[in-house]
Design an enzyme around this catalytic site. Structure first.
Site, PDB file in Angstrom:
ATOM      1  N   GLY A  12       1.007  -1.243   0.166  1.00  0.00           N
ATOM      2  CA  GLY A  12       0.137   0.170   0.044  1.00  0.00           C
ATOM      3  C   GLY A  12       0.984   1.171   0.100  1.00  0.00           C
ATOM      4  CB  CYS A 129       2.356   8.803  10.669  1.00  0.00           C
ATOM      5  SG  CYS A 129       0.789   8.968  10.873  1.00  0.00           S
ATOM      6  NE  ARG A 166      -9.165   6.010   4.247  1.00  0.00           N
ATOM      7  CZ  ARG A 166      -9.733   7.401   4.223  1.00  0.00           C
ATOM      8  NH1 ARG A 166     -10.650   7.379   5.364  1.00  0.00           N
ATOM      9  NH2 ARG A 166      -9.276   8.270   3.485  1.00  0.00           N
ATOM     10  CG  ASN A 288       0.309  10.820   6.454  1.00  0.00           C
ATOM     11  OD1 ASN A 288       0.388  11.714   5.784  1.00  0.00           O
ATOM     12  ND2 ASN A 288      -0.440   9.635   6.228  1.00  0.00           N
TER      13      ASN A 288
END
Length: 313
Positions: A12, A129, A166, A288
């Site tokens: 990702g 982050c 998420r 981030n």
């Protein structure tokens, strides 16, 4: 010292950005394998175009690859839920693990604070982050004046948050809050993350509040500036947004904070940060990604140096 081969699990945003950093910037690390679970992912496609061996069969696919034999360090950029099994299998194969998820099986590592203290751990955790951006500041205040309470708010562009981020919001807040105490040195810690949906996407911004013992404000300010310079050595886009702010909390108007027992008096230190990304993968608003992957690569390079020292003694 020869380069150490690495594998990245997770194709990702974070994993892909890390891969590009390793290939472009590192003098001691070399990409061995990029691992994903979606054969159509952009990260795997990009890795293949850059000549990196790939698998879309996850950790099991990695273990079955002949290239895995030469890998010495594995980065996990998947999710907290997936990390436990990934770590068990990687450690059983005799490799070192750097965890970029909030799973926190191994010790927390914030490079400018405790980066040299965990180099022999088989699994190290890069916190989050938000933690990488803010915990150095908490530690900078704490080395001058004891921090009783540290609170951080990390605001990141919604577009920079992939499905793994998420899915790990709760783990983000829990892990960051704990690391504020364990690494930052605060007695109590609290973390908040905001996914900002603004268009065009806004740069990563972080706010740090420290309630500490009354102390020399100039000494605190200098400690913060010194720490910012340390972080900038590996994240050039990390900077103070404005001057450090101080407020005296007197006994005539003490603070009542649910996370603390009783009333608080002392010094409130407010620090406002922004992190501009290097745009290796996503645009520069995704600071981030940059601070997380830069911290992970710096940690891996230190571990690689320690492994080399051990091999030559």
């Amino acid at each position: 010292m020869g380069k150490k081969k690495v594998a990245i699990i997770g194709s990702g945003n974070i994993g892909t950005d890390l891969m590009i950093k390793v290939m472009r910037l590192s003098e001691v690390l070399e990409m061995g394998v990029m691992v994903g679970i979606d054969p159509a992912s952009d990260g795997l496609a990009r890795a293949a175009r850059m000549g990196v061996a790939t698998t879309h069969k996850g950790i099991d696919g990695l273990l079955a690859m002949p290239e895995f034999a030469d890998v010495e360090i594995v980065f996990d950029a998947t999710s907290a839920g997936a990390h436990k099994r990934n770590s068990e299998l990687v450690l059983a194969a005799g490799k070192r693990m750097i965890d970029l998820t909030p799973a926190a099986i191994g010790p927390y590592v914030i490079p400018p604070v405790n980066g040299d203290k965990c180099l022999d751990a088989l699994n190290v955790n890069m916190v989050t982050c938000g933690g990488q951006a803010t915990i150095p500041i908490v530690a900078a205040v704490n080395r001058v004046a004891k921090v009783h309470y540290g609170e951080i708010i990390a605001s990141i562009a919604s577009k920079s948050a992939g499905p793994g981020t998420r899915a790990n919001i709760d783990e983000f807040t829990e892990t960051t809050s704990q690391a504020i105490m364990d690494v930052g040195g605060a007695t109590r810690g609290k973390a908040i993350i905001i996914l900002n949906p603004a268009e065009p996407p806004l740069i990563m911004r972080d706010t740090v509040y420290c309630l500490c013992e009354d102390a020399d404000q100039e000494a605190i300010r200098q400690s913060i500036h010194d720490m910012v310079a340390e972080v900038q050595s590996y994240v050039p886009g990390y900077r103070l947004k404005q001057a450090v702010q101080f407020e005296h909390i007197g006994s005539n108007r003490p603070l009542q904070i649910p996370e603390m027992d009783g009333e608080y008096t002392g010094l409130k230190v407010s620090v406002f940060l922004e992190v501009e990304g290097a745009a290796h993968y996503l645009p520069s608003y995704a600071g981030n990604l940059d601070i997380m992957t830069s911290a992970a690569m710096k940690t891996a390079e230190k571990i690689a140096a320690r492994m080399h020292e051990g091999a030559t003694t």
